[in-house]
Design a protein around this motif. Sequence first.
Motif, PDB file in Angstrom:
ATOM      1  N   ALA A   1       0.854  -1.339  -0.142  1.00 39.22           N
ATOM      2  CA  ALA A   1      -0.128   0.009   0.076  1.00 39.22           C
ATOM      3  C   ALA A   1       0.788   1.282  -0.033  1.00 39.22           C
ATOM      4  O   ALA A   1       0.448   2.346  -0.352  1.00 39.22           O
ATOM      5  CB  ALA A   1      -0.832  -0.011   1.393  1.00 39.22           C
ATOM      6  N   GLU A   2       2.166   0.907   0.418  1.00 41.28           N
ATOM      7  CA  GLU A   2       2.903   2.346   0.446  1.00 41.28           C
ATOM      8  C   GLU A   2       4.018   2.615  -0.575  1.00 41.28           C
ATOM      9  O   GLU A   2       5.156   3.139  -0.328  1.00 41.28           O
ATOM     10  CB  GLU A   2       3.613   2.414   1.959  1.00 41.28           C
ATOM     11  N   LYS A   3       3.781   1.861  -1.509  1.00 44.49           N
ATOM     12  CA  LYS A   3       4.806   1.669  -2.786  1.00 44.49           C
ATOM     13  C   LYS A   3       4.944   3.332  -3.317  1.00 44.49           C
ATOM     14  O   LYS A   3       6.134   3.444  -3.934  1.00 44.49           O
ATOM     15  CB  LYS A   3       4.593   0.652  -3.752  1.00 44.49           C
ATOM     16  N   PHE A   4       4.107   3.956  -3.076  1.00 51.16           N
ATOM     17  CA  PHE A   4       4.204   5.381  -3.834  1.00 51.16           C
ATOM     18  C   PHE A   4       4.798   6.288  -2.572  1.00 51.16           C
ATOM     19  O   PHE A   4       4.794   7.679  -3.006  1.00 51.16           O
ATOM     20  CB  PHE A   4       2.926   5.774  -4.397  1.00 51.16           C
ATOM     21  N   HIS A   5       5.068   5.939  -1.564  1.00 54.15           N
ATOM     22  CA  HIS A   5       5.526   6.769  -0.576  1.00 54.15           C
ATOM     23  C   HIS A   5       6.916   6.987  -0.546  1.00 54.15           C
ATOM     24  O   HIS A   5       7.891   6.262  -0.903  1.00 54.15           O
ATOM     25  CB  HIS A   5       5.352   6.005   0.924  1.00 54.15           C
ATOM     26  N   SER A   6       7.419   8.411  -0.451  1.00 54.45           N
ATOM     27  CA  SER A   6       8.678   8.827  -0.706  1.00 54.45           C
ATOM     28  C   SER A   6       9.611   8.134   0.207  1.00 54.45           C
ATOM     29  O   SER A   6       9.266   7.561   1.383  1.00 54.45           O
ATOM     30  CB  SER A   6       8.870  10.037  -0.473  1.00 54.45           C
ATOM     31  N   ALA A   7      10.992   8.089   0.042  1.00 56.54           N
ATOM     32  CA  ALA A   7      11.880   7.038   0.947  1.00 56.54           C
ATOM     33  C   ALA A   7      13.258   8.014   0.847  1.00 56.54           C
ATOM     34  O   ALA A   7      13.507   8.687  -0.088  1.00 56.54           O
ATOM     35  CB  ALA A   7      12.156   5.834   0.475  1.00 56.54           C
ATOM     36  N   MET A   8      14.333   7.698   1.683  1.00 58.92           N
ATOM     37  CA  MET A   8      15.537   8.230   1.520  1.00 58.92           C
ATOM     38  C   MET A   8      16.207   7.657   0.305  1.00 58.92           C
ATOM     39  O   MET A   8      17.080   8.367  -0.544  1.00 58.92           O
ATOM     40  CB  MET A   8      16.424   7.659   2.901  1.00 58.92           C
ATOM     41  N   LEU A   9      15.780   6.706  -0.041  1.00 56.50           N
ATOM     42  CA  LEU A   9      16.557   5.675  -1.375  1.00 56.50           C
ATOM     43  C   LEU A   9      15.209   5.598  -2.240  1.00 56.50           C
ATOM     44  O   LEU A   9      14.670   4.641  -1.952  1.00 56.50           O
ATOM     45  CB  LEU A   9      17.400   4.681  -1.030  1.00 56.50           C
ATOM     46  N   PRO A  10      15.023   6.708  -3.135  1.00 57.23           N
ATOM     47  CA  PRO A  10      13.625   6.495  -3.964  1.00 57.23           C
ATOM     48  C   PRO A  10      13.951   5.518  -5.010  1.00 57.23           C
ATOM     49  O   PRO A  10      14.916   5.132  -5.480  1.00 57.23           O
ATOM     50  CB  PRO A  10      13.493   7.776  -4.426  1.00 57.23           C
ATOM     51  N   HIS A  11      12.640   5.190  -5.706  1.00 57.31           N
ATOM     52  CA  HIS A  11      12.666   4.266  -6.768  1.00 57.31           C
ATOM     53  C   HIS A  11      13.732   4.763  -7.750  1.00 57.31           C
ATOM     54  O   HIS A  11      14.055   3.991  -8.718  1.00 57.31           O
ATOM     55  CB  HIS A  11      11.437   4.291  -7.459  1.00 57.31           C
ATOM     56  N   ALA A  12      13.895   6.117  -7.925  1.00 57.30           N
ATOM     57  CA  ALA A  12      14.815   6.481  -9.122  1.00 57.30           C
ATOM     58  C   ALA A  12      16.205   6.512  -8.814  1.00 57.30           C
ATOM     59  O   ALA A  12      17.221   6.722  -9.492  1.00 57.30           O
ATOM     60  CB  ALA A  12      14.451   8.266  -9.038  1.00 57.30           C
ATOM     61  N   GLY A  13      16.366   5.809  -7.610  1.00 56.77           N
ATOM     62  CA  GLY A  13      17.965   5.506  -7.096  1.00 56.77           C
ATOM     63  C   GLY A  13      18.828   6.661  -6.548  1.00 56.77           C
ATOM     64  O   GLY A  13      18.340   7.893  -6.331  1.00 56.77           O
ATOM     65  N   THR A  14      19.993   6.511  -6.779  1.00 53.88           N
ATOM     66  CA  THR A  14      21.207   7.390  -6.513  1.00 53.88           C
ATOM     67  C   THR A  14      21.180   8.553  -7.373  1.00 53.88           C
ATOM     68  O   THR A  14      22.126   9.438  -6.924  1.00 53.88           O
ATOM     69  CB  THR A  14      22.432   6.590  -6.179  1.00 53.88           C
ATOM     70  N   SER A  15      20.538   8.472  -8.473  1.00 55.57           N
ATOM     71  CA  SER A  15      20.993   9.502  -9.485  1.00 55.57           C
ATOM     72  C   SER A  15      19.813  10.662  -9.286  1.00 55.57           C
ATOM     73  O   SER A  15      19.791  11.645  -9.751  1.00 55.57           O
ATOM     74  CB  SER A  15      20.875   9.299 -10.924  1.00 55.57           C
ATOM     75  N   SER A  16      18.960  10.499  -8.330  1.00 56.79           N
ATOM     76  CA  SER A  16      17.930  11.322  -8.161  1.00 56.79           C
ATOM     77  C   SER A  16      18.143  12.688  -7.113  1.00 56.79           C
ATOM     78  O   SER A  16      19.082  12.667  -6.304  1.00 56.79           O
ATOM     79  CB  SER A  16      16.534  10.629  -7.494  1.00 56.79           C
ATOM     80  N   ARG A  17      17.180  13.573  -7.187  1.00 55.79           N
ATOM     81  CA  ARG A  17      17.401  15.096  -6.433  1.00 55.79           C
ATOM     82  C   ARG A  17      17.292  14.677  -5.073  1.00 55.79           C
ATOM     83  O   ARG A  17      17.886  14.896  -4.066  1.00 55.79           O
ATOM     84  CB  ARG A  17      16.348  15.738  -6.728  1.00 55.79           C
ATOM     85  N   VAL A  18      16.090  13.705  -4.674  1.00 54.30           N
ATOM     86  CA  VAL A  18      15.981  13.307  -3.262  1.00 54.30           C
ATOM     87  C   VAL A  18      17.231  12.690  -2.611  1.00 54.30           C
ATOM     88  O   VAL A  18      17.588  13.043  -1.373  1.00 54.30           O
ATOM     89  CB  VAL A  18      14.550  12.425  -3.193  1.00 54.30           C
ATOM     90  N   TRP A  19      17.887  11.721  -3.455  1.00 55.03           N
ATOM     91  CA  TRP A  19      19.145  11.261  -2.996  1.00 55.03           C
ATOM     92  C   TRP A  19      20.094  12.247  -2.711  1.00 55.03           C
ATOM     93  O   TRP A  19      20.898  12.064  -1.691  1.00 55.03           O
ATOM     94  CB  TRP A  19      19.565  10.065  -3.769  1.00 55.03           C
TER      95      TRP A  19
END
Length: 689
Positions: free
Chosen positions: A372-390
């Motif tokens: 149910a929480e697969k669209f919840h943000s995370a420290m390591l997002p689905h976009a991986g280490t190339s992402s802005r969030v990372w």
Amino acid sequence: MSDLHASGTASDQHHAPAPSWPLGLDGIAYGGDYNPEQWPEEVWLEDVTLMREAGVTMVSVGIFSWGLLEPREGEYEFGWLDRLFDLMHANGIRVDLGTPTASPPAWFFATYPHARVVTRDGTVLGFGSRGMACPSSPEYRRAAVGITTELARRYGTHPAVALWHVHNEYGAPVSDDYSPASAAAFRTWLQDRYGTLDALNDAWGTTFWGQWYGDWEHVGVPAVAASVVNPAQRLDFARFTDHALRECYVAERDAIRAHSSVPVTTNFMAGACPSTDLWAWGREVDVVSNDHYLTAADRRGHVGLALAADLTRSVAGGKPWMLMEHSTSAVNWQPRNVAKRPGEMARNAYAHLGRGADAILFFQWRASRSGAEKFHSAMLPHAGTSSRVWREVTALGAELGRLAELQGSRVQADVAILWDWESFWAQDLEWRPSVDLDHRERINAFYERLWQDGVTVDFAHPSSDLSAYRMVLAPASYLLTEAAGENLAAYVEGGGTLVASYFSGIVDERDAVHPGGYGAPLRTALGLTVEEFLPLRAGDAVHLDWRAGSDRHTELVGDVWTDDIVLHGADVVATYVDGPAAGRPAVTRNAHGAGAGWYVSTRLDVERLGVVLADAYADAGITPSPLPGEVEVVRRRGADADYLVVLNHGDQPVDVPARGTSLLTGDVVDRSVKVPGGGYALVREARTD
């Protein structure tokens, strides 16, 4: 259930006091929930490498792992957790070990179907979601203490364990349960509280509507009925629900303490989970921790964040506390899950830090692919280490790693807002004089006025010692005991300034109207009572003529509510120009002893509250320090220095008065610090006292 230590903290006398902070954590803790069971073990090695790159110092594990740790009743499999602990310890990452009791496994509900939660309308909730079983179920309590005991025996002295994390967000997503097990436990709780049926009937006013009880077995839970259910019964059931949940926590905590001296916590949801009285819960944990998520629809969510942080610090008694969960970007469970903009994640983290948090953690480390929480943000997002969030996660970790000197410093406040969960439970029941009465709206409005004025706030219970505060605000104190009223009167007499809003001091702890008129417990402090409520129709407004001084006349506009006030010594500061109370007092000030009690009898918005509080500040000797735009400044006081945390929630750069050294750049700050739009700054200031 005596083996579960169900009656509070009596078992504590057998154990030495636990430390008040997670073991082995120096500086500001950083990390988040880690769910390695969702990934192949080869991914764990990658995770640990990336955690070290991000500056992670602690992870929370095991919170939803009951089905894997005890796949069949009484059979335990700890091998995977052993390997994880060894991996974390070898890499210098501390573990916050969760007990998995928030989500019992499928076998539990198949074996004990009667332990499922029953809603107020009789719906039996099924398996397949998150949420606990009936908290009063003997089978649930036995199973929960069982898995907790086994975990404590195995890991109680493990060198990786820094903290125990019991359950998860008690009261969410369900709290009250109307099953037969709860009904039986409720009757026992009532017998302990009242002793006799005569006392119960008196407390509940059961002579009204013919609700008198002649047999304890006839007393049930306040399920849905033909009309409004007895409000005193509803209030007691809310108290019982809070008590039953806390019993579950205490049972697990004591099972841990039998095998471990590591501190124990559970993650609160301060201000967001109304079913738990955190004043009571705060006394049961070794470390206060809180989860906070922005309301995406609220464009001024940063103010609500500050409120939650101040409330959490207050529950902690001013001591450092832990932000156990927040999000790196969007959550997944709101109608519109708005992503955080660049820099917003760090700004949120520093807002909690500025208000006393010594730990900044997230849900979760690695984004889940399923569930149910697969669209919840995370420290390591689905976009991986190339992402802005990372990139922002690693940058924040590096910054926090340089702020060790802040650990243990504290926030001091001159103003307190009264906060009482029992009063909120009572006020929120049906058939109040207006559907527009909203305790949280009034608290938010008063809090935001103070936030805009740059005034740091604590929260306090009405019966607590208030002598340290120059000003106390009571925006929503519907339920106020006689003793609490005496406490507030003594506070004012001793030189304090009290500002109370409408619909305060109306009922006692039984939800019975006080004798002597509405507001009777506040009569001494405020110099008035209310003869009659005069609520307004939807969309109506009233105008007030403000005459705080002979040379100042201001017209204010209120809505929702007015009162017919009877004065007992108070002076009229503002008068109603129109509406049902035209010509009558609207805002009053009462000199009592060395202090003053103010009363505001209508709903004023945040801007207009500023007119009232400007004079109340003067009474209290408080000088507000508003800043341009959406700028927030909080000071933490250390042993040798003060730490100024400056947050710019607006788009334009600002200069904020400061003198010292930037903790993030090392630059000397002379007279002011420039903070870009959306930015933040931390300044070490030399102590001047």
